[in-house]
Design an enzyme around this catalytic site. Structure first.
Site, short mmCIF file in Angstrom:
data_model
loop_
_atom_site.label_atom_id
_atom_site.label_comp_id
_atom_site.label_asym_id
_atom_site.label_seq_id
_atom_site.Cartn_x
_atom_site.Cartn_y
_atom_site.Cartn_z
N GLY A 108 1.15 -1.10 0.03
CA GLY A 108 0.08 0.05 -0.05
C GLY A 108 1.26 1.28 -0.28
N HIS A 153 4.08 1.24 -7.97
CA HIS A 153 3.00 0.76 -8.27
C HIS A 153 2.23 0.27 -8.82
CE1 HIS A 153 3.68 1.28 -4.20
NE2 HIS A 153 4.19 -0.09 -3.82
N VAL A 164 10.53 2.92 -11.26
CA VAL A 164 10.07 4.28 -11.64
C VAL A 164 10.53 4.97 -11.08
CG1 VAL A 164 7.97 5.66 -11.97
CG2 VAL A 164 7.83 3.69 -12.48
P1 AMP Z 1 6.17 -2.34 -1.98
O1 AMP Z 1 5.14 -2.13 -1.29
O2 AMP Z 1 7.52 -1.33 -0.73
O3 AMP Z 1 6.53 -3.90 -1.43
O4 AMP Z 1 5.71 -2.71 -2.76
C1 AMP Z 1 5.42 -3.45 -3.98
C2 AMP Z 1 5.74 -3.64 -4.97
O5 AMP Z 1 5.93 -2.55 -6.12
C3 AMP Z 1 7.81 -4.55 -5.42
O6 AMP Z 1 7.15 -5.14 -6.34
C4 AMP Z 1 8.55 -3.68 -5.91
O7 AMP Z 1 9.47 -4.00 -6.13
C5 AMP Z 1 7.66 -2.60 -6.48
N1 AMP Z 1 8.08 -1.08 -6.64
C6 AMP Z 1 8.10 -0.54 -5.13
N2 AMP Z 1 8.62 0.94 -5.83
C7 AMP Z 1 8.79 0.66 -6.67
C8 AMP Z 1 8.83 1.71 -7.96
N3 AMP Z 1 9.81 2.79 -7.93
N4 AMP Z 1 9.76 1.30 -9.24
C9 AMP Z 1 9.35 -0.03 -9.23
N5 AMP Z 1 8.00 -1.19 -8.83
C10 AMP Z 1 8.26 -1.03 -7.25
#
Ligand code: AMP
Length: 517
Positions: free
Chosen positions: A33, A39, A178
């Protein structure tokens, strides 16, 4: 269909079962979240690839250590829901902790060695918690495809291992990082940075970019690149470095040389906020997708050698690094000189008859992978190539086309660097001269595209459109251009996706290749 908010495991199972009975393909995008553009990039990719997208929002207590920020991890369910509704996501799975870890829950997944290095060393138990919840969500949703971000590179490696080791029936797609306009990788935790720390945080991406620039200009020594990065961090007192490393993308073991496909990992602390970032090394101008492919298709060492360095591969790489002369490396199956005489002359007694030259990616590993050696063999490459060119068989193919490769040096596998392309371009130029009547060239994939643009047409990097952008509109592109090594003759060049390297597929370009004899 409006977005459905699901809070219980039972409801999720019945929703997913119903969709599967309608033969819908299901995507899962696991998140914690506090959603941002990073995301949403996964969500968009999931929408492209699957019929139904489920986004999970779950701040997983088992992946936080006792002194970590579980309680104060950012949560913003209303805004998340708005964003996912505007993205037309079909379902959001947002179970409370008791639903995922009910009383009596006691089974955890141990991801092994990978969970003990880098992030794992800094955050003991973290990957055990991630692996457990990911497996549990896979079993509840049973997605066809699950989407993860390169941002958490070690997590990607761990999840891919989990899927392979436990034969999980799910395909893992990894999406590029990103970033903010100044380069900082998007992260839910960025909101906790003070304005001064936010300014200092840009050093992560800057140091990675610096290492990449050095590597692309020929400095592959990992030790030197890391020294340079550490110097940059040392100059910023607000920032405390947890680790900076350059690693093999499959084993996460440190490497001595930052070759294409290797990954630089960094983790720092700014006050109480911990942030991580990474960068995959690649040839100049290569797209983020191509770099991901380089890293994720790196040869996986067999299990026995997984924990130990691989000196024989390293020394072969070094040889290639040093001499840049593929012909001098004994394991190359088709050295350039032999290539010209044995392969082309044997297969094409009348070189004048060839009107179309097809330039693929890397030379196949060993002669068995070449359609010229096994013309009767139907491979995914030959099937898709013949579809692209509108031919029905190898005999038909050989009558009109000659096939060659951007990189001859198969020892580099899918990890081709700029100098390999430059070196192999010498031989490609010689080959082009052998076919005085070539009217068209078909370029397969990004490597061949970069090589053709830079080393055959002699274009400046800055003037070369990124490959994904060039092909975006119709899946292929063409131009008529005077080719210096073809006596400045005008040649029609068709740029297509590689039949097997890339996820995407070009439509048939048969109509543009002249008539059959
Ligand atoms: P998190 O909510 O931080 O657990 O992230 C959920 C998913 O989004 C994970 O697979 C992360 O690697 C991906 N994610 C988080 N930040 C980024 C970003 N800046 N660019 C691409 N994917 C991301």
């Amino acid at each position: 269909m409006s977005t459905r908010w699901i809070f219980t495991v039972a409801e999720m199972i019945s929703f997913a079962t119903e969709l599967r009975s309608q033969s819908k393909t299901l995507a899962l995008v696991p998140t914690m979240g506090a959603l941002h553009e990073g995301h949403l990039s996964l969500v968009r990719q999931a929408k492209i690839q699957c019929d139904v997208v489920v986004v999970s929002i779950f701040v997983n207590p088992t992946q936080f250590g006792p002194t970590e920020d579980f309680a104060r991890y950012p949560r913003n369910p209303e805004k998340d829901f708005e964003l996912l509704e505007s993205a037309n996501v079909q379902a959001v799975l947002a179970p409370p902790v008791e639903e995922v870890f009910p009383a009596g829950f006691s089974t955890f997944v141990d991801p092994g060695h990978i969970a003990t290095v880098w992030e794992g060393a800094q955050r003991p138990g973290h990957f055990r918690g991630v692996a457990t919840v990911v497996l549990r969500f896979f079993n509840i949703v049973k997605p066809d495809v699950a989407f993860f971000g390169q941002k958490d590179f070690q997590q990607v490696v761990m999840v891919r291992r989990l899927v392979e080791d436990l034969n999980l029936p799910v395909r893992i797609v990894v999406c590029p990082i990103v970033r903010e306009a100044d380069g900082l990788a998007r992260s839910s935790r960025n909101v906790y940075l003070s304005s001064e720390d936010r300014k200092a945080a840009v050093l992560l991406s800057r140091s990675l970019k610096r290492a990449e620039a050095l590597a692309q200009s020929g400095e592959a020594d990992a030790k030197k690149l890391l020294e340079e990065m550490r110097k940059m961090f040392a100059a910023e007192p607000r920032l405390q470095l947890d680790y900076a490393a350059i690693v093999d993308p499959a084993t996460l073991e440190p490497v001595t040389h930052a070759l294409p496909g290797c990954v630089a990992l960094v983790a720092v602390r700014l006050g109480t906020v911990r942030i991580i970032d990474n960068l995959i090394f690649g040839p100049p101008g290569s797209s983020p997708e191509m770099k991901l492919q380089l890293a994720l298709t790196a040869p996986q060492p067999d299990k026995e050698s997984a924990a130990t360095p691989r000196p024989e591969i390293d020394s072969l790489r070094l040889k290639i690094e040093k001499c840049r002369d593929c012909a001098a490396v004994s394991s190359i199956s088709l050295p350039p000189r032999e290539f010209l005489f044995k392969y082309l002359k044997r297969n094409y007694p009348n070189l004048d008859a060839i009107r179309v030259l097809v330039i693929g990616g890397c030379a196949p590993i060993g002669p068995s992978g070449s359609p010229y050696c096994h013309p009767e063999e139907v491979t995914p490459f030959s099937t898709r190539l013949y579809e692209l060119l509108g031919v029905g068989s190898f005999a038909e193919f050989k009558a009109r086309f000659a096939l060659t490769d951007a990189a001859r040096c198969h020892a580099v596998g899918n990890r081709v660097d700029e100098r390999t392309l430059e070196y192999c371009a010498k031989h490609l130029r010689e080959e082009l001269k052998l076919f005085p009547n070539v009217q068209s060239v078909v370029i397969l994939g990004e490597y061949a595209y970069l090589q053709f643009q830079r080393h055959i047409l002699g274009r400046e990097q800055a003037s070369i459109k990124p490959f994904p952008e060039l092909l975006k509109a119709q899946g292929w592109a063409q131009e008529s251009v005077r080719v210096p090594c073809c006596g400045e003759r005008e040649v029609r060049v068709l740029y297509c996706y590689h039949p097997t390297f890339e996820n995407k597929k070009s439509p048939s370009v048969a109509a543009y290749l002249g008539s059959k004899p």
